[in-house]
Design a protein around this motif. Structure first.
Motif, mmCIF file in Angstrom:
data_model
loop_
_atom_site.group_PDB
_atom_site.id
_atom_site.type_symbol
_atom_site.label_atom_id
_atom_site.label_comp_id
_atom_site.label_asym_id
_atom_site.label_seq_id
_atom_site.Cartn_x
_atom_site.Cartn_y
_atom_site.Cartn_z
ATOM 1 N N MET A 1 0.828 -1.201 0.000
ATOM 2 C CA MET A 1 0.000 0.000 0.000
ATOM 3 C C MET A 1 0.865 1.256 0.000
ATOM 4 N N LEU A 2 1.903 1.251 0.831
ATOM 5 C CA LEU A 2 2.809 2.395 0.873
ATOM 6 C C LEU A 2 3.540 2.570 -0.464
ATOM 7 N N ALA A 3 4.072 1.474 -0.994
ATOM 8 C CA ALA A 3 4.846 1.558 -2.234
ATOM 9 C C ALA A 3 3.980 2.024 -3.398
ATOM 10 N N MET A 4 2.747 1.515 -3.484
ATOM 11 C CA MET A 4 1.862 1.943 -4.565
ATOM 12 C C MET A 4 1.414 3.385 -4.364
ATOM 13 N N GLY A 5 1.233 3.812 -3.120
ATOM 14 C CA GLY A 5 0.909 5.201 -2.862
ATOM 15 C C GLY A 5 2.014 6.123 -3.351
ATOM 16 N N TRP A 6 3.265 5.782 -3.050
ATOM 17 C CA TRP A 6 4.394 6.578 -3.539
ATOM 18 C C TRP A 6 4.467 6.557 -5.062
ATOM 19 N N PHE A 7 4.223 5.390 -5.648
ATOM 20 C CA PHE A 7 4.268 5.244 -7.101
ATOM 21 C C PHE A 7 3.280 6.195 -7.771
ATOM 22 N N THR A 8 2.038 6.223 -7.293
ATOM 23 C CA THR A 8 1.010 7.058 -7.899
ATOM 24 C C THR A 8 1.222 8.532 -7.568
ATOM 25 N N MET A 9 1.679 8.827 -6.373
ATOM 26 C CA MET A 9 1.957 10.209 -5.994
ATOM 27 C C MET A 9 3.051 10.803 -6.874
ATOM 28 N N GLY A 10 4.057 9.998 -7.198
ATOM 29 C CA GLY A 10 5.149 10.481 -8.034
ATOM 30 C C GLY A 10 4.675 10.959 -9.391
ATOM 31 N N ALA A 11 3.675 10.265 -9.968
ATOM 32 C CA ALA A 11 3.133 10.696 -11.259
ATOM 33 C C ALA A 11 2.480 12.068 -11.138
ATOM 34 N N GLY A 12 1.868 12.348 -9.986
ATOM 35 C CA GLY A 12 1.244 13.653 -9.779
ATOM 36 C C GLY A 12 2.237 14.765 -9.550
ATOM 37 N N LEU A 13 3.482 14.422 -9.244
ATOM 38 C CA LEU A 13 4.510 15.427 -9.010
ATOM 39 C C LEU A 13 5.334 15.731 -10.254
ATOM 40 N N LEU A 14 5.043 15.071 -11.365
ATOM 41 C CA LEU A 14 5.796 15.319 -12.597
ATOM 42 C C LEU A 14 5.553 16.742 -13.094
ATOM 43 N N PRO A 15 6.512 17.335 -13.773
ATOM 44 C CA PRO A 15 6.383 18.743 -14.198
ATOM 45 C C PRO A 15 5.381 18.926 -15.339
ATOM 46 N N GLY A 16 4.924 20.160 -15.487
ATOM 47 C CA GLY A 16 4.059 20.545 -16.602
ATOM 48 C C GLY A 16 2.671 19.959 -16.601
ATOM 49 N N PRO A 17 1.970 19.897 -15.452
ATOM 50 C CA PRO A 17 0.644 19.270 -15.450
ATOM 51 C C PRO A 17 -0.391 20.027 -16.266
ATOM 52 N N HIS A 18 -0.205 21.350 -16.463
ATOM 53 C CA HIS A 18 -1.193 22.148 -17.191
ATOM 54 C C HIS A 18 -0.710 22.565 -18.579
ATOM 55 N N ARG A 19 0.564 22.365 -18.863
ATOM 56 C CA ARG A 19 1.111 22.838 -20.135
ATOM 57 C C ARG A 19 1.519 21.713 -21.085
ATOM 58 N N LEU A 20 2.117 20.675 -20.541
ATOM 59 C CA LEU A 20 2.663 19.605 -21.380
ATOM 60 C C LEU A 20 1.541 18.690 -21.848
ATOM 61 N N ARG A 21 1.440 18.508 -23.160
ATOM 62 C CA ARG A 21 0.400 17.681 -23.747
ATOM 63 C C ARG A 21 0.961 16.895 -24.937
ATOM 64 N N GLY A 22 0.149 15.969 -25.435
ATOM 65 C CA GLY A 22 0.508 15.247 -26.649
ATOM 66 C C GLY A 22 1.603 14.214 -26.432
ATOM 67 N N ARG A 23 2.422 14.019 -27.459
ATOM 68 C CA ARG A 23 3.445 12.983 -27.419
ATOM 69 C C ARG A 23 4.487 13.237 -26.346
ATOM 70 N N ALA A 24 4.805 14.498 -26.101
ATOM 71 C CA ALA A 24 5.796 14.812 -25.080
ATOM 72 C C ALA A 24 5.320 14.357 -23.702
ATOM 73 N N GLU A 25 4.046 14.576 -23.427
ATOM 74 C CA GLU A 25 3.517 14.150 -22.135
ATOM 75 C C GLU A 25 3.496 12.637 -22.031
ATOM 76 N N LEU A 26 3.088 11.947 -23.081
ATOM 77 C CA LEU A 26 3.074 10.487 -23.062
ATOM 78 C C LEU A 26 4.475 9.929 -22.881
ATOM 79 N N ALA A 27 5.457 10.553 -23.542
ATOM 80 C CA ALA A 27 6.840 10.102 -23.388
ATOM 81 C C ALA A 27 7.306 10.275 -21.942
ATOM 82 N N LEU A 28 6.947 11.409 -21.329
ATOM 83 C CA LEU A 28 7.312 11.649 -19.939
ATOM 84 C C LEU A 28 6.671 10.608 -19.023
ATOM 85 N N LEU A 29 5.385 10.331 -19.234
ATOM 86 C CA LEU A 29 4.682 9.361 -18.394
ATOM 87 C C LEU A 29 5.224 7.949 -18.607
ATOM 88 N N ALA A 30 5.551 7.612 -19.843
ATOM 89 C CA ALA A 30 6.107 6.290 -20.120
ATOM 90 C C ALA A 30 7.464 6.119 -19.441
#
Length: 277
Positions: free
Chosen positions: A153-182
């Motif tokens: 539970m702790l490890a998965m919480g950190w895993f999902t929280m980390g995705a929310g801390l990635l940069p550009g949540p309101h600006r980065l879109r399209g292939r660049a965002e998918l590449a970052l998430l991948a």
């Protein structure tokens, strides 16, 4: 007296959980508890009686009120409402249903892909609670309840929280965002496996002395054995988890991101109701 609703300040990707000061304190406390729970055997001496199976119930007992504390803190900070709680339940149910599809075979676990995208759209606070609740629900669904569950539970919480801390949540879109998430999904999949290895490695016996844990030895020496243990036992599983997360993110990510963002906009999670005479 009539009610008026103020919409969210941004149109890009509204987050139902904003990290206010109280939520930050609650998440920081959970993180400190988690680090201590995972890492204390590395600093213990040979006569400490190491067994995560014994401290797991205490960790679980501490984790549940802390998760509730995160939710209460975000409500108090005006960052979470009933609609966000409803989406939390829906996404946790979907994630729990996805886990048995892979059943952990060769590390192929599709729920990690959903956690990455959900954390990205809905923010780090929502992400931590979502990841922990999803792992708890999936453990009940698959019969995977054991001393490892609170650590998962702790490890998965950190895993999902980390995705929310990635940069550009309101600006980065399209292939660049998918590449970052991948990229994040791949790296975080290995990190998840490594952290979970630490939970079991300290009390698993019967292994080669070159990869087994030696209580009381220098931290540097034990860490070398630990990474050798990870390479020898779980590297293939972590690679499968990372590869599937990358493939699903690149192929289905754009569609699911659009659906999640549309749902948050229509729900207007950040809209506040005010009453005027």
């Amino acid at each position: 007296m009539n009610a008026r609703t103020r919409g969210p300040a941004t149109k890009g990707a509204p987050r139902p959980v904003r990290l206010g000061p109280r939520a930050v304190i609650a998440l920081s406390l959970i993180t400190l508890v988690g680090i201590a729970a995972f890492g204390w055997p590395l600093l213990a001496d040979a006569d400490s009686g190491l067994a995560h199976a014994q401290d797991a119930p205490w960790l679980f007992a501490a984790l549940l009120p802390l998760l509730v504390g995160v939710v209460i803190a975000t409500i108090a900070d005006d960052g979470m409402d009933a609609k966000a709680v409803a989406m939390l339940g829906v996404l946790a149910a979907v994630g729990a249903a996805l886990r048995p599809l892979g059943a952990g075979t060769a590390g192929l676990e599709p729920m990690f892909f959903l956690m990455v995208l959900s954390g990205r759209v809905l923010g780090p606070g929502f992400g931590f609670v979502l990841g922990s609740v999803t792992m708890f629900a999936s453990a009940l669904l698959t019969g995977g309840v054991g001393p490892w569950m609170p650590f998962q539970m702790l490890a998965m919480g950190w895993f999902t929280m980390g995705a929310g801390l990635l940069p550009g949540p309101h600006r980065l879109r399209g292939r660049a965002e998918l590449a970052l998430l991948a990229l994040y999904g791949a790296l975080a999949s290995f990190a998840y496996g490594t952290v979970m290895n630490l939970q079991g490695w300290t009390f698993i016996g019967g292994m080669s002395s070159g990869i087994s844990f030696h209580p009381g030895d220098a931290l540097h020496d034990n860490l070398i054995r630990f990474f050798a243990y990870c390479a020898a036992t779980s590297l293939g599983w972590d690679l499968g988890r990372a590869a599937l997360t990358v493939v699903l993110t690149l192929t289905l990510g754009a569609t699911l991101l659009k659906a999640l963002r549309r749902a948050t906009r229509r729900a207007a999670f950040e809209a506040q109701v005010t009453f005027e005479a």
